[in-house]
Design a protein around this motif. Structure first.
Motif, PDB file in Angstrom:
ATOM      1  N   GLY A 193       0.819  -1.213   0.000  1.00  0.00           N
ATOM      2  CA  GLY A 193       0.000   0.000   0.000  1.00  0.00           C
ATOM      3  C   GLY A 193       0.851   1.261   0.000  1.00  0.00           C
ATOM      4  O   GLY A 193       0.501   2.269  -0.626  1.00  0.00           O
ATOM      5  N   ASP A 194       1.975   1.215   0.708  1.00  0.00           N
ATOM      6  CA  ASP A 194       2.875   2.369   0.748  1.00  0.00           C
ATOM      7  C   ASP A 194       3.470   2.636  -0.634  1.00  0.00           C
ATOM      8  O   ASP A 194       3.528   3.778  -1.093  1.00  0.00           O
ATOM      9  N   MET A 195       3.905   1.576  -1.310  1.00  0.00           N
ATOM     10  CA  MET A 195       4.469   1.729  -2.651  1.00  0.00           C
ATOM     11  C   MET A 195       3.408   2.233  -3.624  1.00  0.00           C
ATOM     12  O   MET A 195       3.668   3.104  -4.457  1.00  0.00           O
ATOM     13  N   LEU A 196       2.212   1.691  -3.520  1.00  0.00           N
ATOM     14  CA  LEU A 196       1.128   2.116  -4.405  1.00  0.00           C
ATOM     15  C   LEU A 196       0.805   3.591  -4.188  1.00  0.00           C
ATOM     16  O   LEU A 196       0.545   4.330  -5.149  1.00  0.00           O
ATOM     17  N   GLY A 197       0.855   4.012  -2.931  1.00  0.00           N
ATOM     18  CA  GLY A 197       0.587   5.410  -2.613  1.00  0.00           C
ATOM     19  C   GLY A 197       1.588   6.353  -3.240  1.00  0.00           C
ATOM     20  O   GLY A 197       1.247   7.459  -3.666  1.00  0.00           O
ATOM     21  N   ARG A 198       2.841   5.938  -3.326  1.00  0.00           N
ATOM     22  CA  ARG A 198       3.870   6.791  -3.940  1.00  0.00           C
ATOM     23  C   ARG A 198       3.627   6.948  -5.434  1.00  0.00           C
ATOM     24  O   ARG A 198       3.928   7.992  -6.013  1.00  0.00           O
ATOM     25  N   PHE A 199       3.094   5.897  -6.058  1.00  0.00           N
ATOM     26  CA  PHE A 199       2.836   5.941  -7.501  1.00  0.00           C
ATOM     27  C   PHE A 199       1.553   6.709  -7.822  1.00  0.00           C
ATOM     28  O   PHE A 199       1.446   7.294  -8.902  1.00  0.00           O
ATOM     29  N   THR A 200       0.590   6.691  -6.922  1.00  0.00           N
ATOM     30  CA  THR A 200      -0.720   7.256  -7.232  1.00  0.00           C
ATOM     31  C   THR A 200      -0.980   8.554  -6.466  1.00  0.00           C
ATOM     32  O   THR A 200      -0.864   9.646  -7.033  1.00  0.00           O
ATOM     33  N   SER A 201      -1.302   8.449  -5.184  1.00  0.00           N
ATOM     34  CA  SER A 201      -1.724   9.630  -4.434  1.00  0.00           C
ATOM     35  C   SER A 201      -0.613  10.661  -4.297  1.00  0.00           C
ATOM     36  O   SER A 201      -0.860  11.865  -4.420  1.00  0.00           O
ATOM     37  N   ASP A 202       0.633  10.224  -4.056  1.00  0.00           N
ATOM     38  CA  ASP A 202       1.732  11.185  -3.911  1.00  0.00           C
ATOM     39  C   ASP A 202       1.969  11.949  -5.208  1.00  0.00           C
ATOM     40  O   ASP A 202       2.183  13.164  -5.201  1.00  0.00           O
ATOM     41  N   VAL A 203       1.936  11.241  -6.323  1.00  0.00           N
ATOM     42  CA  VAL A 203       2.136  11.909  -7.615  1.00  0.00           C
ATOM     43  C   VAL A 203       0.972  12.858  -7.900  1.00  0.00           C
ATOM     44  O   VAL A 203       1.177  13.967  -8.418  1.00  0.00           O
ATOM     45  N   GLU A 204      -0.243  12.466  -7.529  1.00  0.00           N
ATOM     46  CA  GLU A 204      -1.394  13.326  -7.750  1.00  0.00           C
ATOM     47  C   GLU A 204      -1.327  14.577  -6.883  1.00  0.00           C
ATOM     48  O   GLU A 204      -1.732  15.664  -7.317  1.00  0.00           O
ATOM     49  N   VAL A 205      -0.838  14.433  -5.647  1.00  0.00           N
ATOM     50  CA  VAL A 205      -0.678  15.603  -4.771  1.00  0.00           C
ATOM     51  C   VAL A 205       0.262  16.617  -5.408  1.00  0.00           C
ATOM     52  O   VAL A 205       0.000  17.825  -5.429  1.00  0.00           O
ATOM     53  N   VAL A 206       1.382  16.129  -5.950  1.00  0.00           N
ATOM     54  CA  VAL A 206       2.342  17.010  -6.615  1.00  0.00           C
ATOM     55  C   VAL A 206       1.707  17.636  -7.854  1.00  0.00           C
ATOM     56  O   VAL A 206       1.853  18.845  -8.100  1.00  0.00           O
ATOM     57  N   SER A 207       0.996  16.836  -8.626  1.00  0.00           N
ATOM     58  CA  SER A 207       0.359  17.342  -9.844  1.00  0.00           C
ATOM     59  C   SER A 207      -0.645  18.444  -9.527  1.00  0.00           C
ATOM     60  O   SER A 207      -0.652  19.507 -10.167  1.00  0.00           O
ATOM     61  N   ASN A 208      -1.491  18.221  -8.517  1.00  0.00           N
ATOM     62  CA  ASN A 208      -2.497  19.223  -8.147  1.00  0.00           C
ATOM     63  C   ASN A 208      -1.853  20.490  -7.592  1.00  0.00           C
ATOM     64  O   ASN A 208      -2.315  21.605  -7.869  1.00  0.00           O
ATOM     65  N   ALA A 209      -0.798  20.303  -6.791  1.00  0.00           N
ATOM     66  CA  ALA A 209      -0.116  21.468  -6.225  1.00  0.00           C
ATOM     67  C   ALA A 209       0.488  22.336  -7.315  1.00  0.00           C
ATOM     68  O   ALA A 209       0.430  23.567  -7.255  1.00  0.00           O
ATOM     69  N   LEU A 210       1.065  21.703  -8.336  1.00  0.00           N
ATOM     70  CA  LEU A 210       1.665  22.460  -9.441  1.00  0.00           C
ATOM     71  C   LEU A 210       0.601  23.107 -10.313  1.00  0.00           C
ATOM     72  O   LEU A 210       0.688  24.292 -10.649  1.00  0.00           O
ATOM     73  N   GLN A 211      -0.403  22.324 -10.654  1.00  0.00           N
ATOM     74  CA  GLN A 211      -1.382  22.786 -11.633  1.00  0.00           C
ATOM     75  C   GLN A 211      -2.329  23.829 -11.059  1.00  0.00           C
ATOM     76  O   GLN A 211      -2.720  24.765 -11.759  1.00  0.00           O
ATOM     77  N   GLN A 212      -2.681  23.690  -9.799  1.00  0.00           N
ATOM     78  CA  GLN A 212      -3.663  24.593  -9.210  1.00  0.00           C
ATOM     79  C   GLN A 212      -3.018  25.635  -8.298  1.00  0.00           C
ATOM     80  O   GLN A 212      -3.289  26.824  -8.422  1.00  0.00           O
ATOM     81  N   SER A 213      -2.155  25.188  -7.406  1.00  0.00           N
ATOM     82  CA  SER A 213      -1.629  26.078  -6.384  1.00  0.00           C
ATOM     83  C   SER A 213      -0.571  27.030  -6.908  1.00  0.00           C
ATOM     84  O   SER A 213      -0.508  28.190  -6.492  1.00  0.00           O
ATOM     85  N   PHE A 214       0.284  26.565  -7.826  1.00  0.00           N
ATOM     86  CA  PHE A 214       1.414  27.388  -8.267  1.00  0.00           C
ATOM     87  C   PHE A 214       0.947  28.705  -8.873  1.00  0.00           C
ATOM     88  O   PHE A 214       1.396  29.788  -8.490  1.00  0.00           O
ATOM     89  N   LEU A 215       0.020  28.627  -9.830  1.00  0.00           N
ATOM     90  CA  LEU A 215      -0.460  29.846 -10.471  1.00  0.00           C
ATOM     91  C   LEU A 215      -1.246  30.722  -9.501  1.00  0.00           C
ATOM     92  O   LEU A 215      -1.205  31.954  -9.598  1.00  0.00           O
ATOM     93  N   GLN A 216      -1.949  30.099  -8.563  1.00  0.00           N
ATOM     94  CA  GLN A 216      -2.674  30.883  -7.567  1.00  0.00           C
ATOM     95  C   GLN A 216      -1.717  31.671  -6.681  1.00  0.00           C
ATOM     96  O   GLN A 216      -1.992  32.822  -6.327  1.00  0.00           O
ATOM     97  N   ILE A 217      -0.600  31.041  -6.333  1.00  0.00           N
ATOM     98  CA  ILE A 217       0.383  31.740  -5.505  1.00  0.00           C
ATOM     99  C   ILE A 217       1.048  32.866  -6.290  1.00  0.00           C
ATOM    100  O   ILE A 217       1.246  33.973  -5.767  1.00  0.00           O
ATOM    101  N   VAL A 218       1.386  32.599  -7.554  1.00  0.00           N
ATOM    102  CA  VAL A 218       1.952  33.654  -8.407  1.00  0.00           C
ATOM    103  C   VAL A 218       0.973  34.814  -8.499  1.00  0.00           C
ATOM    104  O   VAL A 218       1.349  35.990  -8.343  1.00  0.00           O
ATOM    105  N   ASN A 219      -0.291  34.492  -8.730  1.00  0.00           N
ATOM    106  CA  ASN A 219      -1.321  35.527  -8.844  1.00  0.00           C
ATOM    107  C   ASN A 219      -1.479  36.286  -7.529  1.00  0.00           C
ATOM    108  O   ASN A 219      -1.636  37.521  -7.522  1.00  0.00           O
TER     109      ASN A 219
END
Length: 590
Positions: A128-154
């Protein structure tokens, strides 16, 4: 890996698409500028209209609405809005493009890495830990970049631009707007710090509830059997009550944030309205600029709140990146290839004074030696923990020996390419593994170049051809994700056919019949006998009926061979093997 460097390492993925990234930032800057210009432009219209109306009310000669000026400002306002919408949409589009491609590259690197790290890594980490690194952890990074980064710049751009604009319009009122920044920030931060522990408890409680539901659904028949329905329902009520309590506290405390921040903005509104009104009356401030200040008060409080809220998302992204890079930083399997196989192996295997330990100071196998001739069947028996599976792990080079050497046809296996070496092996395990795809694709898994005729021949040899033809679609039937549309024994026969098709020189059979009924066991034994013809075979079995024809039977205990011989000689010795055999068959012989 230094924790503070994870975002810099992430840049190594983003910089491959820096064109899209920089274009997204530029367009976000454009939209932020256009957004901040809106109050000033509206202020020009309001000021002009107010002046025109006052002149008309006073009866000033020739006073009228300056339609040409107002129309010109409206055109500017429209162009501003157009640039704002283009900037907003374009920044999101190009940011999404850069982020999704970077995340795809990150996933590809993870997938490639997972095939290179040693098997020992998976023994130390839960699935489960390995699966989490491939799925949820990568999604957390993706969402942070796609949504949060531009919001912080703005947010940062908006704060800076608003401060510049209010300082330009009126210094005294600007101080009031600027004072809202630290007041809003520290108020929001204080509330978040109070609510964060409850959100953590809420996540834990939700995990407890999900785990409880999964466990009870899996064991539903057992719960019904022992009449535990009421107890299970009561335990579930306790979990949901706890989730309700912590969920209420988390939502209530975080919900206080908006009223508090609105109260700060309203207070600033009142102060600006009072002081601004006095300045308007004195003629030092236009009414249009006064309304601009009111709008800027809101514009500057909202991004401060955004930065505060996104700080937690970025912290989660940082933690996820650390977990991802931990996998990528794992050392690959040692590779010291100094020999190549000029021909297929004959199957001559030697263990030469082999010692092995999974962890330091806890030896499992000590000074183990064994010679196996080509075509021999070697059975390995012994109690749990005796080292049976460990021997197979060493033979397959899932682990390397601590001392001594294992040789195949005289080659030290540590000097051979793992891929080339493992191609000589076939395995049939207790847990038959098939993947989602057609029956034909599953059989061809071990020999991708196999023809349809070769697949059918292997299936016939494994006594599974008739069964396959009774399936809807036959060889082209799709196996579902869990392979649950065939029985366990049928899956086992399919894996035997797959091994036959691969035509290995050495076979490993690990408890291949331990989970099937006696009738199916005989059918599988017949298929395995066909599979083992002319091949060196290592068979791990608890059912001694499956190994009576073995050329050698090794009885292991604590990593050592305590008995060795064929079935008849070991029974005659009346030792450990004799006791095992009698415990299984004594009743049938009475």
């Amino acid at each position: 890996m230094h924790k503070e460097s994870v975002f810099l390492r992430l840049w190594t993925y983003l910089r491959n698409y820096k064109g899209s990234l920089f274009l997204a930032i530029f367009l976000k800057v454009l939209s932020s500028v256009m957004n901040v210009l809106e109050p000033v432009i509206l202020g020009l219209i309001i000021t002009e209209l107010t002046a025109n109306l006052l002149d008309m009310a006073k009866g000033v000669s020739g006073a009228q609405i300056n339609t040409a000026y107002i129309f010109g400002i409206l055109v500017i306002y429209f162009i501003r809005g157009l640039f704002y919408e283009v900037g907003t949409y374009g920044s999101n589009f190009f940011m999404t493009n850069a982020v999704q491609r970077s995340i795809r590259d990150l996933r590809d690197d993870l997938s490639e890495k997972i095939n290179k790290i040693p098997v020992s890594y998976f023994d130390k980490h839960q699935f489960g830990d390995m699966l989490g690194r491939f799925t949820s952890d990568v999604e957390v990074v993706s969402n942070a970049l796609q949504q949060s980064f531009l919001q912080i710049v703005n947010a940062f751009l908006t704060i800076v631009l608003v401060i510049v604009m209010v300082l330009y319009l009126n210094f005294s009122l600007a101080l009031i707007v600027i004072a809202c920044v630290p007041l809003t920030y520290f108020s929001a931060r204080f509330i978040l710090q109070k609510s964060q522990p409850y959100f953590k408890k809420q996540a834990d409680a939700l995990g407890d509830m999900n785990g409880f539901v999964q466990e009870n659904l899996t064991g539903f028949n057992v719960i019904k059997l022992y009449g535990r329905e009421e107890v299970s329902a009561e335990e579930f009520r306790e979990i949901t009550e706890n989730l309700r309590d912590v969920g209420f506290k988390a939502s209530f405390i975080s919900g206080v944030m908006m009223p508090v921040l609105h109260a700060i903005s309203d207070m600033a509104y009142l102060i600006i309205a009072f002081i601004g009104a006095l300045q308007v009356l004195s003629g030092t401030l236009t009414i249009g600029n006064m309304q601009a200040f009111v709008q800027y008060t809101w514009q500057i409080s909202q991004p401060v709140q955004t930065i505060t809220q996104l700080a937690g998302i970025l912290q989660s992204a940082k933690s996820s990146l650390e977990r991802i890079f931990e996998v990528l930083d794992e050392p690959n399997e040692a590779s010291e290839v100094t020999e190549t196989l000029s021909h297929d192996l004959t199957g001559q295997v030697s263990f030469r004074d082999v010692s092995f330990q999974y962890t330091a100071d806890k030896p499992l196998i000590r000074h183990f030696s064994l010679d196996v001739q080509p075509g021999e069947m070697v059975a390995i028996v012994g109690p749990t923990g005796a080292g049976k599976t460990t021997l197979i792990n060493l033979l397959m080079r899932f682990y390397d020996v601590t001392e001594g050497a294992i040789t195949i046809d005289g080659h030290d296996i540590r000097h051979l390419s793992r891929q080339e070496y493992r191609r000589q092996f076939g395995m049939v395990l207790q847990d038959a593994w098939l993947y989602e795809g057609t029956v034909k694709e599953n059989l061809r898994f071990g020999q991708l170049q196999a023809t349809d005729d070769e697949i059918v021949a292997a299936a016939k040899a494994a006594n599974v051809d008739h069964f396959i033809r009774t399936l809807p679609g036959g060889y082209n039937m799709e196996m579902n994700q869990e392979s649950s549309n065939v029985s366990l024994g049928q899956k086992q026969l399919l894996t035997i056919a797959r091994a036959l098709l691969a035509n290995p020189k050495i076979l490993i059979l690990d408890e291949a019949t331990s989970s099937v009924d006696t009738r199916l066991e005989l059918l599988i034994q017949k298929a395995m006998s066909k599979l083992m013809e002319g091949r060196t075979s290592f068979v791990i079995a608890h059912r001694l009926s499956t190994i009576q024809e073995a050329d050698k039977i090794l009885v292991l205990n604590d990593g050592q061979i305590i008995e060795q011989g064929n079935h008849e000689s070991l029974l005659a010795a009346k030792g450990f093997y004799y006791d095992l055999y009698m415990s299984q068959f004594a009743k049938t012989q009475i």
